[in-house]
Design a protein around this motif. Structure first.
Motif, PDB file in Angstrom:
ATOM      1  N   TRP A 130       0.810  -1.216   0.000  1.00  0.00           N
ATOM      2  CA  TRP A 130       0.000   0.000   0.000  1.00  0.00           C
ATOM      3  C   TRP A 130       0.843   1.266   0.000  1.00  0.00           C
ATOM      4  CZ3 TRP A 130       0.247   3.798   3.651  1.00  0.00           C
ATOM      5  CH2 TRP A 130       0.719   3.480   4.928  1.00  0.00           C
ATOM      6  N   MET A 131       2.063   1.220   0.537  1.00  0.00           N
ATOM      7  CA  MET A 131       2.896   2.426   0.554  1.00  0.00           C
ATOM      8  C   MET A 131       3.440   2.781  -0.823  1.00  0.00           C
ATOM      9  SD  MET A 131       4.934   2.348   4.201  1.00  0.00           S
ATOM     10  CE  MET A 131       4.628   0.701   4.810  1.00  0.00           C
ATOM     11  N   SER A 147      -0.063   6.234  -4.275  1.00  0.00           N
ATOM     12  CA  SER A 147      -0.234   7.628  -3.856  1.00  0.00           C
ATOM     13  C   SER A 147      -1.021   8.384  -4.914  1.00  0.00           C
ATOM     14  CB  SER A 147       1.138   8.289  -3.646  1.00  0.00           C
ATOM     15  OG  SER A 147       1.867   8.329  -4.863  1.00  0.00           O
ATOM     16  N   GLU A 179      -6.525   1.615   3.452  1.00  0.00           N
ATOM     17  CA  GLU A 179      -6.636   2.851   4.237  1.00  0.00           C
ATOM     18  C   GLU A 179      -6.638   2.573   5.738  1.00  0.00           C
ATOM     19  OE1 GLU A 179      -6.118   5.689   3.025  1.00  0.00           O
ATOM     20  OE2 GLU A 179      -6.108   4.967   0.953  1.00  0.00           O
ATOM     21  N   ARG A 235      -3.017   2.455   6.559  1.00  0.00           N
ATOM     22  CA  ARG A 235      -2.477   3.815   6.536  1.00  0.00           C
ATOM     23  C   ARG A 235      -2.849   4.547   7.836  1.00  0.00           C
ATOM     24  NH1 ARG A 235      -1.224   6.331   1.880  1.00  0.00           N
ATOM     25  NH2 ARG A 235      -2.816   5.162   0.714  1.00  0.00           N
ATOM     26  N   ARG A 267      -0.724   3.367  10.687  1.00  0.00           N
ATOM     27  CA  ARG A 267       0.635   3.903  10.595  1.00  0.00           C
ATOM     28  C   ARG A 267       0.683   5.336  11.131  1.00  0.00           C
ATOM     29  NH1 ARG A 267       5.315   2.504   7.898  1.00  0.00           N
ATOM     30  NH2 ARG A 267       6.673   4.212   7.229  1.00  0.00           N
ATOM     31  N   GLN A 286      -8.974  10.313   7.081  1.00  0.00           N
ATOM     32  CA  GLN A 286      -8.906   8.851   6.992  1.00  0.00           C
ATOM     33  C   GLN A 286     -10.234   8.197   7.341  1.00  0.00           C
ATOM     34  OE1 GLN A 286      -5.979   8.671   5.054  1.00  0.00           O
ATOM     35  NE2 GLN A 286      -6.274   6.636   5.928  1.00  0.00           N
TER      36      GLN A 286
END
Length: 360
Positions: A262-263, A266, A298, A301, A304, A344
């Protein structure tokens, strides 16, 4: 006439909270894990491990551990990583080393630790634990290129095919409790959130974590495998003609495969859909991907973001952290975190990037 020497000193304005915490940290040497890790100690450690150093030493950018480029009498310099005390057990570090060595043996482009003359990969010196790695050059990959993403996806598929063979025995899993609940509670319980923002932060982080739990419920019982764990662009070195080299498996843990993907995504939604297609085009040449894990993009994310604030808070007595994150104790920082989490919360309610089988 009054004698000025008898007057009390005028009240002084309070120091900023960040300055107070930094001063408190400096007054507690026992909480400074690298206070005695000076250049002589580093060079002595490498010498004791069997590396003939020439005195050249360059500190590299690292907060969690301390990492140095060390010059040798002959040959290219090596990279020495001194592990943060009490973070990982020896068994956990050696398990991570074994995983990266296994990947390297299968000609997957990772940078594993060197075997020391003793045959081990982890050494001890003057109360510190360290490992030595070969130096690798490279640049950041260009993630706006489809061929780059597919190339990265291909190697990540190979990493995960190996990671799925057996679980870790000594390293933890990525879960909501350790990456969400615990760090959120820590920053609140230890007074890092300014009082005027505490109520709103407490409410928004609770709502965000509810969204994370809902996303995991939608994904169902996804498989957790050995992953890199922190596969952002800074942990990939791109070498022309060779593609990516993956470095720093220090955060490796049991997690869904999507944690390492996922990183790479973008931009706007349409950009992320395209990027995901490029990554999976390479990935699925070597490893099947469970589409249910797209529900977690998400959510991971969000975890994180929450975990990052907790990480800084837990390390605040390390002098490197107040110096690197001086805005951490300011209202502006926490206002930004509130807005970030609100975004988010909304994004986690959106459908996954690709439609799941059976969705209407």
């Amino acid at each position: 006439m009054t004698d000025d020497t008898d007057l009390p000193d005028p009240p002084q304005p309070p120091l900023p909270v960040a300055v107070q915490r930094a001063a408190q940290a400096a007054s507690q040497p026992s909480s400074q894990p690298y206070a005695d890790l000076n250049p002589d100690t580093v060079l002595d450690a490498l010498e004791a491990a069997g590396f003939p150093v020439d005195g050249r030493l360059l500190a590299l950018n690292s907060f969690e551990n301390r990492v140095y480029q060390v010059g040798l009498d002959e040959g290219t310099p090596v990279i020495a990583k001194f592990y943060r005390p009490a973070r990982w057990s020896d068994e956990a570090i050696l398990e991570e080393h074994a995983f990266s060595l296994e990947l390297a043996e299968r000609e997957i482009p990772v940078v594993p630790p060197l075997r020391l003359p003793s045959g081990d990969t982890l050494a001890h010196h003057a109360g510190h634990r360290f490992a030595v790695f070969p130096r690798r050059g490279g640049r950041a990959p260009e993630l706006d290129r489809s061929d780059t993403l597919e190339w990265i996806g291909r190697f990540m598929g190979r990493i995960h095919a190996v990671g799925a063979v057996q679980p870790y025995a000594h390293r933890p899993a990525l879960d909501i409790a350790s990456f969400g609940d615990e760090p959120a509670a820590y920053v609140l319980d230890h007074g890092f959130v300014p009082p005027e923002l505490e109520k709103v932060y407490r409410g928004v982080v609770a709502q965000a974590l509810d969204g994370v739990r809902a996303a995991f419920e939608r994904a169902g019982d996804v498989t957790r495998i050995r992953t890199h764990g922190d596969c952002h662009v800074g942990n990939m070195l791109w070498v022309e003609g060779q593609g990516p080299h993956f470095v720093d498996f220090d955060d490796s843990r049991m997690a869904p495969a999507i944690q390492d993907l996922w990183m790479l995504l973008s931009g706007e939604r349409e950009d992320r859909v395209r990027q995901l297609g490029d990554v999976l085009a390479g990935y699925e040449e070597f490893c099947e991907f469970d589409l249910r894990e797209l529900h977690l993009v998400e959510a991971l994310r969000t975890l994180r973001l929450i975990h990052h604030s907790g990480w800084i808070a837990r390390r605040w007595q390390d002098p490197a952290f107040p110096a690197a994150f001086p805005w951490f104790d300011t209202p502006r920082y926490w206002e930004a975190r509130v807005l970030e989490l609100r975004e988010q919360i909304a994004v986690m309610d959106e459908p996954p990037l690709w439609r799941m089988p059976g969705m209407g």
